[in-house]
Design a protein around this motif. Structure first.
Motif, PDB file in Angstrom:
ATOM      1  N   ILE A 269      22.259  -0.532  10.436  1.00  0.00           N
ATOM      2  CA  ILE A 269      21.813   0.782   9.961  1.00  0.00           C
ATOM      3  C   ILE A 269      20.454   1.065  10.572  1.00  0.00           C
ATOM      4  O   ILE A 269      19.536   0.233  10.497  1.00  0.00           O
ATOM      5  CB  ILE A 269      21.744   0.825   8.424  1.00  0.00           C
ATOM      6  CG1 ILE A 269      23.150   0.701   7.828  1.00  0.00           C
ATOM      7  CG2 ILE A 269      21.090   2.114   7.942  1.00  0.00           C
ATOM      8  CD1 ILE A 269      23.174   0.689   6.305  1.00  0.00           C
ATOM      9  N   ILE A 270      20.302   2.228  11.191  1.00  0.00           N
ATOM     10  CA  ILE A 270      19.048   2.662  11.798  1.00  0.00           C
ATOM     11  C   ILE A 270      18.483   3.796  10.949  1.00  0.00           C
ATOM     12  O   ILE A 270      19.127   4.835  10.781  1.00  0.00           O
ATOM     13  CB  ILE A 270      19.262   3.133  13.251  1.00  0.00           C
ATOM     14  CG1 ILE A 270      19.855   1.993  14.089  1.00  0.00           C
ATOM     15  CG2 ILE A 270      17.964   3.632  13.858  1.00  0.00           C
ATOM     16  CD1 ILE A 270      20.286   2.429  15.479  1.00  0.00           C
ATOM     17  N   ILE A 271      17.288   3.588  10.400  1.00  0.00           N
ATOM     18  CA  ILE A 271      16.642   4.594   9.555  1.00  0.00           C
ATOM     19  C   ILE A 271      15.565   5.283  10.374  1.00  0.00           C
ATOM     20  O   ILE A 271      14.626   4.636  10.858  1.00  0.00           O
ATOM     21  CB  ILE A 271      16.040   3.947   8.297  1.00  0.00           C
ATOM     22  CG1 ILE A 271      17.136   3.239   7.493  1.00  0.00           C
ATOM     23  CG2 ILE A 271      15.340   4.991   7.439  1.00  0.00           C
ATOM     24  CD1 ILE A 271      16.619   2.469   6.290  1.00  0.00           C
ATOM     25  N   ASN A 272      15.712   6.588  10.530  1.00  0.00           N
ATOM     26  CA  ASN A 272      14.833   7.373  11.404  1.00  0.00           C
ATOM     27  C   ASN A 272      13.583   7.839  10.657  1.00  0.00           C
ATOM     28  O   ASN A 272      13.463   8.992  10.264  1.00  0.00           O
ATOM     29  CB  ASN A 272      15.613   8.559  11.970  1.00  0.00           C
ATOM     30  CG  ASN A 272      14.786   9.384  12.944  1.00  0.00           C
ATOM     31  OD1 ASN A 272      13.653   9.036  13.266  1.00  0.00           O
ATOM     32  ND2 ASN A 272      15.347  10.493  13.401  1.00  0.00           N
ATOM     33  N   GLY A 273      12.663   6.913  10.445  1.00  0.00           N
ATOM     34  CA  GLY A 273      11.319   7.195   9.966  1.00  0.00           C
ATOM     35  C   GLY A 273      11.184   8.238   8.886  1.00  0.00           C
ATOM     36  O   GLY A 273      11.934   8.267   7.905  1.00  0.00           O
ATOM     37  N   SER A 274      10.203   9.125   9.085  1.00  0.00           N
ATOM     38  CA  SER A 274       9.872  10.131   8.070  1.00  0.00           C
ATOM     39  C   SER A 274      10.994  11.130   7.872  1.00  0.00           C
ATOM     40  O   SER A 274      11.093  11.749   6.810  1.00  0.00           O
ATOM     41  CB  SER A 274       8.579  10.858   8.460  1.00  0.00           C
ATOM     42  OG  SER A 274       8.695  11.408   9.767  1.00  0.00           O
ATOM     43  N   ASP A 275      11.862  11.307   8.862  1.00  0.00           N
ATOM     44  CA  ASP A 275      12.997  12.224   8.688  1.00  0.00           C
ATOM     45  C   ASP A 275      13.932  11.735   7.591  1.00  0.00           C
ATOM     46  O   ASP A 275      14.525  12.524   6.859  1.00  0.00           O
ATOM     47  CB  ASP A 275      13.794  12.348   9.992  1.00  0.00           C
ATOM     48  CG  ASP A 275      13.074  13.211  11.024  1.00  0.00           C
ATOM     49  OD1 ASP A 275      11.952  13.654  10.735  1.00  0.00           O
ATOM     50  OD2 ASP A 275      13.632  13.419  12.107  1.00  0.00           O
ATOM     51  N   ALA A 276      14.081  10.404   7.473  1.00  0.00           N
ATOM     52  CA  ALA A 276      15.091   9.842   6.588  1.00  0.00           C
ATOM     53  C   ALA A 276      14.542   9.323   5.272  1.00  0.00           C
ATOM     54  O   ALA A 276      15.310   9.113   4.334  1.00  0.00           O
ATOM     55  CB  ALA A 276      15.826   8.708   7.307  1.00  0.00           C
ATOM     56  N   ILE A 277      13.230   9.088   5.190  1.00  0.00           N
ATOM     57  CA  ILE A 277      12.710   8.342   4.045  1.00  0.00           C
ATOM     58  C   ILE A 277      12.968   9.037   2.720  1.00  0.00           C
ATOM     59  O   ILE A 277      13.193   8.390   1.689  1.00  0.00           O
ATOM     60  CB  ILE A 277      11.198   8.064   4.231  1.00  0.00           C
ATOM     61  CG1 ILE A 277      10.713   7.031   3.218  1.00  0.00           C
ATOM     62  CG2 ILE A 277      10.403   9.360   4.152  1.00  0.00           C
ATOM     63  CD1 ILE A 277      11.384   5.696   3.355  1.00  0.00           C
ATOM     64  N   GLY A 278      12.966  10.369   2.697  1.00  0.00           N
ATOM     65  CA  GLY A 278      13.211  11.088   1.451  1.00  0.00           C
ATOM     66  C   GLY A 278      14.585  10.803   0.887  1.00  0.00           C
ATOM     67  O   GLY A 278      14.748  10.549  -0.320  1.00  0.00           O
ATOM     68  N   ALA A 331      -0.023  14.001  23.312  1.00  0.00           N
ATOM     69  CA  ALA A 331      -1.021  15.072  23.384  1.00  0.00           C
ATOM     70  C   ALA A 331      -1.588  15.409  22.017  1.00  0.00           C
ATOM     71  O   ALA A 331      -2.614  16.075  21.922  1.00  0.00           O
ATOM     72  CB  ALA A 331      -0.400  16.308  24.018  1.00  0.00           C
ATOM     73  N   LYS A 332      -0.919  14.970  20.966  1.00  0.00           N
ATOM     74  CA  LYS A 332      -1.389  15.238  19.608  1.00  0.00           C
ATOM     75  C   LYS A 332      -0.987  14.071  18.714  1.00  0.00           C
ATOM     76  O   LYS A 332      -0.261  13.169  19.132  1.00  0.00           O
ATOM     77  CB  LYS A 332      -0.788  16.535  19.072  1.00  0.00           C
ATOM     78  CG  LYS A 332       0.730  16.542  19.024  1.00  0.00           C
ATOM     79  CD  LYS A 332       1.276  17.852  18.504  1.00  0.00           C
ATOM     80  CE  LYS A 332       2.811  17.808  18.440  1.00  0.00           C
ATOM     81  NZ  LYS A 332       3.374  19.059  17.914  1.00  0.00           N
ATOM     82  N   LYS A 333      -1.511  14.090  17.518  1.00  0.00           N
ATOM     83  CA  LYS A 333      -1.203  13.028  16.581  1.00  0.00           C
ATOM     84  C   LYS A 333       0.299  13.005  16.264  1.00  0.00           C
ATOM     85  O   LYS A 333       0.911  14.049  16.046  1.00  0.00           O
ATOM     86  CB  LYS A 333      -1.981  13.228  15.279  1.00  0.00           C
ATOM     87  CG  LYS A 333      -3.480  12.978  15.412  1.00  0.00           C
ATOM     88  CD  LYS A 333      -3.762  11.480  15.529  1.00  0.00           C
ATOM     89  CE  LYS A 333      -5.259  11.201  15.524  1.00  0.00           C
ATOM     90  NZ  LYS A 333      -5.548   9.749  15.663  1.00  0.00           N
ATOM     91  N   ILE A 334       0.866  11.796  16.268  1.00  0.00           N
ATOM     92  CA  ILE A 334       2.281  11.625  15.934  1.00  0.00           C
ATOM     93  C   ILE A 334       2.362  11.118  14.499  1.00  0.00           C
ATOM     94  O   ILE A 334       1.785  10.075  14.175  1.00  0.00           O
ATOM     95  CB  ILE A 334       2.962  10.630  16.887  1.00  0.00           C
ATOM     96  CG1 ILE A 334       2.879  11.143  18.322  1.00  0.00           C
ATOM     97  CG2 ILE A 334       4.414  10.412  16.482  1.00  0.00           C
ATOM     98  CD1 ILE A 334       3.444  10.165  19.344  1.00  0.00           C
ATOM     99  N   PRO A 335       3.050  11.834  13.625  1.00  0.00           N
ATOM    100  CA  PRO A 335       3.146  11.375  12.236  1.00  0.00           C
ATOM    101  C   PRO A 335       3.953  10.085  12.138  1.00  0.00           C
ATOM    102  O   PRO A 335       4.856   9.836  12.934  1.00  0.00           O
ATOM    103  CB  PRO A 335       3.841  12.531  11.531  1.00  0.00           C
ATOM    104  CG  PRO A 335       4.618  13.220  12.596  1.00  0.00           C
ATOM    105  CD  PRO A 335       3.799  13.085  13.850  1.00  0.00           C
ATOM    106  N   LYS A 336       3.616   9.280  11.150  1.00  0.00           N
ATOM    107  CA  LYS A 336       4.379   8.064  10.898  1.00  0.00           C
ATOM    108  C   LYS A 336       4.214   7.679   9.434  1.00  0.00           C
ATOM    109  O   LYS A 336       3.450   8.301   8.684  1.00  0.00           O
ATOM    110  CB  LYS A 336       3.936   6.923  11.811  1.00  0.00           C
ATOM    111  CG  LYS A 336       2.624   6.288  11.436  1.00  0.00           C
ATOM    112  CD  LYS A 336       2.483   4.903  12.046  1.00  0.00           C
ATOM    113  CE  LYS A 336       1.363   4.124  11.345  1.00  0.00           C
ATOM    114  NZ  LYS A 336       1.298   2.724  11.744  1.00  0.00           N
TER     115      LYS A 336
END
Length: 819
Positions: A269-278, A331-336
């Motif tokens: 199972i691959i959990i895609n970071g902030s997109d999936a955490i909710g 080029a900009k901050k990447i959320p994590k």
């Protein structure tokens, strides 16, 4: 005559005036109503689709040797319908395809009912025959070997066809598996299709002949419940499940249980970071997530520096030239996300703070802390290598250049180092292992990594467990003749009751003459007692002999039970096999005499596989001729009646097993390979519900996987094995017992232990199967071997590919995802 002609002309003119020629006053014909036209058809349907599938894809895709569920939506337009649905697999020449090379083809059928004007989704279960895709000749695409899925609906009991359809299916090669991605908007995640780890780049091969280890299936949130499998047996073609922004709670309860079973037996199972955490934090996957208590943050400069140091790769345009390195430069901050590692979880090496992983049984859950759809990552040329190695955990690749006539060089992508040449081996595509299927000669402990050519997780007629079970059944099945001692005892007892006791009783009553009246009744009762005592019916006898192989994982409440049954009858009998639930499949056991070299031969006869119930489960009829033995094999998910948990000390040389299961676990020995690569073993013994046993593991100089304690139990021994006291078991000592020694030896000596992996092997005589076979046999013997996975093997360090192929990701036609 002129007068008659004039009259005719005047009549025509008069009709034109009255009726009109309609040339100046046209009337548009009333359009036909499509719904009304459909109602003229008795049955209307949508396209038949095999799970899993996305509505955006065209056609069906099947892996040979795997079980599938297909959905077919029907509507009855004229009347209530009581039908028989039949599913068939056809070759390119429209001939039925054998289930295995040299075997008979199967047609799968079940009964259905549809009310008038009712639209109903029909679930149809079938097995995709094991047609070999020629990997040796790099024929790796499904287009070259088409298959056709045929369906026929006929009136039940009459046979008149009311609807028939044919749907093409493409076959996946043995090494290729599905990756299923779930999201609210699949268009955001199409970047997967453009990655060169999905279709390896090559200038030597055309696009359709390149190595393609995976096929992507994108499901939106509304498709999850209806277009994803509900059982483990129909999920074996899936290697990875990617959780994006869709909530896993949209899966049904049956699907959730199937996903957990699939995970413990080797799914990823691959959990895609902030997109999936909710969605993860409020779903059934929360307990297996590698990260807990997450909070929002952003990718740090240190993490960017480590990405460039360990994962940014030089792009080679030729074997003697290199292009400038394209670093990871956001080029900009990447959320994590930031969070705490869950128990048993760890960071992937060199990716602390970015990628966490956790082993769950044999399976793996991997989670990125950053959104995988971030444009900085997608435009990074090394991103495909990053996903190939860190996320999918595959060996690093290299680009091989070959000089062509004229001086030009062609580049081809291959595994680097020791794995070179094993690109088509399915062990790199999936972690899924069902050892009742997969323990064949190519997967035994002595096999090399490049020897596996068949599909993992497939229904395998060459499984060593199946072959050994067949041989053991042939030796032990049939009617057991009662021992002479038993017959003598029963006869003596009968005569004592008939003569002296009978006479004495009536002598005391003063009615000796009534002893003659009682004699016939005593004879009848005696005959009944004798028949029951030896478990025989006069002139008509049946027996059922069954070997079971239960595979389970510590910490998981369910296991997979594979059963091998021999049905003997003295008179011809049709047996019916039904499951208490729908979590299983059952088929006649394939013949060992199948001609493997005749893979293109179409058998002349077919086997009508009729499901035993309207839910599409079980087997309606298995005919067994008089004085012969019929063989069945089945597979089902069973409840263990509680968890079996394990705890190991820091040295991994002591293990404690606690059982809350209702299954009595007997004579267990522990085998393993410690982190230093040394073979260890120890005797655990027997466990009952609520008990805990501690086992000290000792390093062995030789890889001897047999325990002397097994020789002390006749059920686990073999006539040709020597007991610890040096005395052979004799056939009279073994008697009529159903012994497990042969299968036990096959599993213990053949299981391919990995470094850091520990297993326990024992047995139980508890009845585990929910498969009911009728008529019920008077004589029934069953034993179950148990393989308990205590700890999965250690994960090796990952590292980036050695080179980037000259074919750049930007040259693909895949659009960038929407942000």
């Amino acid at each position: 005559m002129n007068a008659s002609l004039n009259k005719f002309i005047w009549i025509c003119l008069l009709l034109t005036v009255v009726v009109g020629c309609r040339g100046c006053n046209p009337q548009t014909a009333k359009p036909k109503d499509p719904e009304e036209e459909k109602k003229k058809l008795r049955i209307t349907s949508s396209e038949m689709r095999t799970l899993p599938f996305s509505k955006d894809t065209i056609g069906n895709f099947h892996k040979p040797g795997h079980w599938y569920q297909a959905n077919h939506k029907l509507k009855a337009n004229q009347q209530d319908e009581s039908l028989t649905a039949k599913v068939s697999i056809f070759s390119r020449e429209r001939k039925l395809v054998p289930t295995f090379p040299g075997a008979s083809p199967m047609e799968f059928q079940r009964n259905i009912a549809i009310g008038k004007d009712q639209e109903k989704n029909i679930a149809l279960k079938f097995y995709q025959p094991d047609i070999a895709v020629n990997n040796e000749e790099m024929d790796m695409t499904s287009e070259t070997i088409p298959s056709y899925l045929g369906v026929n609906y006929s009136m039940r009991g009459v046979g008149t066809t009311v609807f028939a359809g044919e749907y093409p299916a493409r076959l996946l090669p043995g090494y290729q598996y599905n990756i299923v991605s779930i999201s609210v908007d699949p268009a955001r995640y199409v970047f997967w299709r453009g990655l060169d780890c999905m279709v390896w780049p090559s200038q030597k091969l055309t696009t359709e002949l390149r190595i393609a280890p995976h096929r992507m299936i994108d499901l939106n949130e509304d498709e999850i419940a209806s277009q994803f499998p509900e059982h483990l047996y129909s999920m074996t073609s899936i290697s990875h499940l990617v959780i994006n922004d869709a909530s896993p709670s949209r899966f049904s309860t049956e699907q959730q249980n199937a996903i957990l079973d699939w995970l413990y037996f080797g799914g990823t199972i691959i959990i895609n970071g902030s997109d999936a955490i909710g969605g993860i934090s409020s779903s059934f996957l929360k307990e297996v997530s590698p990260l807990n208590s997450t909070v929002a943050s952003s990718v740090t400069e240190d993490e960017i520096e480590r990405l460039n140091e360990n994962w940014t790769i030089k792009e080679y345009t030729d074997q003697n030239k290199t292009a400038s390195v394209v670093p990871f430069t956001p080029a900009k901050k990447i959320p994590k996300l930031e969070g705490e590692l869950a128990d048993g979880a760890s960071w992937v090496n060199s990716l602390n703070g970015l990628v966490a992983e956790k082993l769950v049984g044999q399976g793996r859950v991997v989670m990125t802390t950053f959104p995988m759809t971030d444009n900085t990552f997608i435009r990074w040329p090394s991103y495909s290598s990053f996903i190939h190695n860190a996320i999918l955990r595959k060996p690093p690749r290299d680009v091989i250049f070959s000089r062509q006539p004229g001086g030009s060089a062609e580049a081809d992508t291959r595994f680097a180092g020791m794995y070179s040449g094993s690109e088509l081996n399915p062990i790199h595509s999936t972690r899924l292992r069902l050892w009742a299927r997969d323990l064949d000669s190519s997967m035994m402990s002595t096999s090399r990594v490049d020897t596996k050519k068949t599909s993992l997780g497939a229904w395998n007629p060459q499984s060593e467990i199946l072959l050994q079970a067949r041989q053991s059944l042939q030796q032990s099945s049939g009617i057991t003749v009662p021992k002479i001692e038993t017959i003598v005892k029963l006869l003596v007892g009968y005569l004592i009751i008939l003569v002296p006791i009978n006479w004495l009783v009536f002598r005391l009553l003063g009615k000796v003459e009534l002893a003659w009246v009682a004699a016939p009744m005593i004879a009848i009762v005696g005959a009944f007692v004798v028949a029951r005592g030896v478990q025989l019916d006069v002139g008509f006898s049946r027996s059922q002999t069954e070997y079971g192989f239960l595979e389970c994982h510590a910490g998981h409440p369910r296991g997979v039970l594979s059963s091998y049954s021999a049905l003997y009858t003295s008179l011809s009998t049709n047996y019916r096999a039904t499951f208490e639930n729908e979590n299983g499949v059952v088929t006649p056991m394939p013949s060992p005499a199948a001609d493997i070299g005749a893979s293109k031969r179409i058998a002349a006869t077919k086997y009508d596989y009729t499901f035993a119930d309207d839910a599409g489960s079980g087997l309606q009829s298995t005919p067994v001729l008089s004085n012969t033995t019929g063989l069945l094999q089945s597979e089902e998910t069973v409840q263990l009646g509680g968890d079996i948990n394990t705890k190991m000390d820091a040295s991994l040389l002591q293990v404690t097993v606690t059982s809350d299961s209702t299954i009595d676990l007997k004579d267990f020995g522990v085998l393993g390979i410690d982190p230093q690569g040394r073979f260890v073993k120890g005797w655990l013994g027997s466990l009952e519900k609520g008990t805990a046993m501690k086992c000290d593991l000792k390093v062995q100089e030789k890889d001897d996987r047999w325990f002397d304690e097994w020789n002390q139990n006749v059920i686990l021994s073999r006539p040709d094995l020597i007991r610890s006291d040096g005395i052979n078991w004799t056939r009279s000592e073994i008697g009529d017992e159903l012994y497990l020694g042969a299968i036990l030896e096959t599993v213990s000596k053949g299981y391919p232990l990995a470094k850091g992996e520990y297993i326990a092997i024992g047995w139980t005589d508890n009845p585990l199967s929910t498969l009911n076979i009728v008529p019920i046999a008077k004589q029934k013997k069953q034993r179950n071997l148990v393989l308990l996975h205590l700890r999965a093997g250690d994960l090796p360090e990952v590292r980036a590919d050695l080179k980037i192929h000259p074919i750049r990701q930007e040259e693909t036609d895949e659009p960038l995802p929407k942000q």
